[in-house]
Scaffold this active site. Structure first.
Site, mmCIF file in Angstrom:
data_model
loop_
_atom_site.group_PDB
_atom_site.id
_atom_site.type_symbol
_atom_site.label_atom_id
_atom_site.label_comp_id
_atom_site.label_asym_id
_atom_site.label_seq_id
_atom_site.Cartn_x
_atom_site.Cartn_y
_atom_site.Cartn_z
ATOM 1 N N PHE B 132 0.856 -1.177 0.000
ATOM 2 C CA PHE B 132 0.000 0.000 0.000
ATOM 3 C C PHE B 132 0.900 1.237 0.000
ATOM 4 O O PHE B 132 1.852 1.343 0.774
ATOM 5 C CB PHE B 132 -0.907 -0.004 1.236
ATOM 6 C CG PHE B 132 -1.939 1.080 1.179
ATOM 7 C CD1 PHE B 132 -3.008 0.978 0.305
ATOM 8 C CD2 PHE B 132 -1.820 2.216 1.953
ATOM 9 C CE1 PHE B 132 -3.960 1.996 0.228
ATOM 10 C CE2 PHE B 132 -2.764 3.231 1.871
ATOM 11 C CZ PHE B 132 -3.832 3.126 1.005
ATOM 12 N N ASP B 203 2.147 -4.820 8.556
ATOM 13 C CA ASP B 203 0.995 -3.928 8.441
ATOM 14 C C ASP B 203 -0.262 -4.805 8.443
ATOM 15 O O ASP B 203 -0.454 -5.635 7.550
ATOM 16 C CB ASP B 203 1.104 -3.105 7.152
ATOM 17 C CG ASP B 203 -0.047 -2.124 6.982
ATOM 18 O OD1 ASP B 203 -1.107 -2.301 7.615
ATOM 19 O OD2 ASP B 203 0.112 -1.176 6.185
ATOM 20 N N TYR B 228 -10.184 1.765 11.070
ATOM 21 C CA TYR B 228 -11.430 2.092 10.371
ATOM 22 C C TYR B 228 -11.876 1.077 9.341
ATOM 23 O O TYR B 228 -12.893 1.277 8.698
ATOM 24 C CB TYR B 228 -11.372 3.484 9.752
ATOM 25 C CG TYR B 228 -10.206 3.782 8.823
ATOM 26 C CD1 TYR B 228 -10.234 3.388 7.496
ATOM 27 C CD2 TYR B 228 -9.101 4.487 9.275
ATOM 28 C CE1 TYR B 228 -9.178 3.686 6.651
ATOM 29 C CE2 TYR B 228 -8.046 4.795 8.439
ATOM 30 C CZ TYR B 228 -8.090 4.392 7.130
ATOM 31 O OH TYR B 228 -7.048 4.685 6.306
ATOM 32 N N LYS B 229 -11.123 -0.007 9.177
ATOM 33 C CA LYS B 229 -11.542 -1.032 8.219
ATOM 34 C C LYS B 229 -12.363 -2.085 8.977
ATOM 35 O O LYS B 229 -13.495 -1.828 9.346
ATOM 36 C CB LYS B 229 -10.318 -1.604 7.516
ATOM 37 C CG LYS B 229 -9.551 -0.546 6.676
ATOM 38 C CD LYS B 229 -8.320 -1.145 6.035
ATOM 39 C CE LYS B 229 -7.421 -0.097 5.403
ATOM 40 N NZ LYS B 229 -8.018 0.544 4.219
ATOM 41 N N ARG B 377 -12.548 -5.011 -6.311
ATOM 42 C CA ARG B 377 -12.286 -5.503 -4.966
ATOM 43 C C ARG B 377 -13.599 -5.607 -4.199
ATOM 44 O O ARG B 377 -14.383 -4.651 -4.169
ATOM 45 C CB ARG B 377 -11.339 -4.526 -4.284
ATOM 46 C CG ARG B 377 -10.772 -4.989 -2.994
ATOM 47 C CD ARG B 377 -9.698 -4.033 -2.508
ATOM 48 N NE ARG B 377 -10.283 -2.882 -1.846
ATOM 49 C CZ ARG B 377 -9.643 -2.133 -0.937
ATOM 50 N NH1 ARG B 377 -8.391 -2.419 -0.608
ATOM 51 N NH2 ARG B 377 -10.224 -1.111 -0.371
#
Lengths: 405, 405
Positions: B132, B203, B228-229, B377
């Site tokens: 990412f 990560d 927040y995921k 996705r």
């Protein structure tokens, strides 16, 4: 007590052109809250804004809120920039010179890392022996990371001018001392620093929202500040970083995160900075806290910052005047300058039993704070304080010092 | 559509031991939201918590909330530690190994700065060409700050094992690839890295809350992750940093802020780290956002993470199975591994017109996301997805690919 309010204070409150602003805050009536320089009162519009952000923007629109209604300035992607624009006016900056997000500590790290990298062979960072500790800690941490390659030199903030020497690369001072309330001559110091090629990093924690700040008028290079004191953005509100436009090309971005990238959703492998100060935004902003700050800043939209300053000085002058008799009777020493030019929006006294005195004051509903080792600190927020509050506070101090039950 | 739900999917939903958890979320019923790996749905308890924090804790109790009701675990000073403790259970860590706050980007900086300073003469940071971007950007920025003294070496995340060489000081990989959904063998890779003296920085952006993570079981050194995921903490929720207890004395704190000090209110001039991972908390926490995350984590309190994983695999297996016929008819290529061990909680396909296809899917209410250059996705959150949602999603994909109006 209110019935006994001296006529002069009644008049001052009656003539106060900002008195309507108090209605925009939830101000607890059972206490006199003199700690807006630690955490500003709640603007009444904030809870509804938080509910809107949580229930509609997050709950219903979910990820679409990142880009939704951008044309109506409601997208989360643009939120840091919109908050920056509101803040810029209060500190004499252009909107593209301000990045909002992270904590004051992290922004101090960004500013110092950039400034010291631009300072070349001048390896001294000049700061304040009495500076707010996190500023010192962040400087210490950065220097450690870089292998202790500079000297972190300290001086009293009353003696900065004579310490501006050609080996100094950058200075880090807080414009208003958090303990004494002394306000530095930011303009004069910055001018002298620039003559000597010293970069300035100003901590505006006790300035932004307390009185007009004129960063560009002073020629400042960098500044940081806090969203939760006089800006009333809520506990731990996002902080800000100012970088003068003339440095945008030269000031490196070391905390280079995706939200400061020129095109975050391109997902490029190499960092390319966004235009202006947006590049100093790092990770995904904490939208709930940032939205509260955004709403809180709306309170300032119709506020003349010079009128705010006049009222602030009237409040602190009044407090000092009413406290004056007590300083003769008790071991209470004013440490805030009488000179308006040298005063922020707080008044502090030393007292040998300061911690105990403040404890009793708080029990009586006079909420200031104690700062080590012996400081009683009273902050005045002209957006919601009245001269009547000043008198209530002084009556409370008198009662505590007299040992009244 | 619901009436046509195949019996096997009906049964899977009926037998789902986590099906009651959906009621704890505001899940928009007009769409199928498959983007909880970008922003998790709103837990229903959050708005009331935010109102409480704003109106009572901030509005009424003001600064007293920093220390108030500490014995009832309601003080803001202790909030980062309480959130850390809730999170620790989900990632196989001890509470004193987790620091909550800042963004994933800033925490990545902290972890990399510490790891590379501990890596001595081994000056290679190994990371992922396809990682990412913010992970890469933060590594680039840190290296620039340090004078480009390391090599930032990249490899595909399918070829890490052969790149673990003795010149590597640390590695930085995302356990689940944000594009392909491929899950790495964190345990095997960490074991091999430790044999070679390579420090690991994982990560967990797409891992924490998605399935059981066992950092200490793997022997990980550092980890970062996102609130927040799959943790559903709200837009830009505070992130976290894990530092294994065995490193607490040796891992330097470079972002040394006052909230990570052993005694913040002592206002000492020199930084002294707090016990445990609290030292990696930097500035004042953004209390509103942090409170939302705290509340969101309560949803996990009765969740068996292994049951969560079983459901996640059942959802993604079902999606892959129902999509299978479409991959024969259309230029749609599954890029997520079939092997359970190698799969996170998302399923991705390549499609030459992925951006356009996702746009149409979103218009139809099937909300996944597009990732450059050609990835569709679909994220599955076992706390609130049903097998019925999987079918709705596949019917939507079919309709878009068939060009149905």
């Amino acid at each position: 007590m209110t019935s006994q309010l001296p006529t002069d204070l009644q008049q001052l409150d009656a003539q106060d052109t900002l008195r309507h602003k108090r209605d925009e805050f939830s101000v607890p009536e059972d206490i006199v809250y003199l700690d807006g320089n630690s955490l500003g009162c709640l603007p009444k519009a904030v809870p509804a804004r938080l509910a809107q952000v949580a229930q509609q923007e997050w709950g219903e629109h979910l990820i679409r809120s990142w880009t939704r209604n951008a044309e109506a300035a409601q997208d989360w992607m643009g939120l840091p920039d919109r908050v920056a624009a509101k803040l810029a006016r209060l500190i004499g900056a252009n909107a593209n010179e301000v990045a909002v997000g992270d904590s004051t500590s992290v922004n101090t790290f960004k500013a110092l890392a950039a400034a010291m990298s631009m300072a070349g062979e001048r390896r001294v960072l000049l700061t304040d022996t009495e500076n707010f500790p996190t500023d010192l800690y962040m400087a210490q941490g950065l220097n450690k990371l870089l292998g202790d390659t500079w000297e972190l030199r300290s001086c009293l903030n009353t003696e900065i001018m004579e310490h501006l020497t050609p080996d100094v690369g950058a200075l880090l001072f807080t414009e208003v001392d958090y303990r004494t309330g002394r306000k530095l001559d930011m303009k004069g110091l910055t001018a002298r620093a620039r003559e000597l090629g010293i970069l300035t990093v100003w901590d505006l924690a006790h300035s932004a929202g307390a009185f007009p700040v004129d960063l560009n008028g002073c020629g400042a290079d960098f500044a940081v500040g806090c969203g939760y004191k006089y800006l009333n953005g809520g506990p731990g509100a996002p902080a800000f970083l100012f970088v003068a436009e003339r440095h945008h090309d030269a000031a490196p971005v070391f905390l280079s995160g995706w939200m400061g990238h020129a095109d975050p959703f391109e997902m490029a492998r190499a960092y390319a900075p966004a235009a202006g100060a947006r590049r100093y935004v790092v990770g995904t902003p904490q939208v709930l806290s940032l939205s509260a700050l955004d709403e809180a800043l709306n309170v300032f939209s119709d506020v003349d910052m010079h009128a705010l300053r006049r009222k602030s000085l009237s409040l602190t002058d009044t407090f000092i005047r009413l406290m004056e008799p007590l300083t003769g009777q008790y071991p209470l020493t004013l440490v805030t300058p009488l000179n308006h030019e040298e005063r922020g929006s707080q008044v502090s006294y030393r007292h040998p039993d300061a911690q105990q005195v403040m404890k009793k004051l708080i029990e009586r509903g006079i909420v200031g704070d104690f700062r080590t080792p012996d400081i009683l600190r009273f902050g005045f927020t002209p957006l919601y304080h009245r001269h009547a509050d000043v008198e209530r506070a002084v009556l409370g101090v008198r009662a505590v010092l007299e040992g009244q039950p």
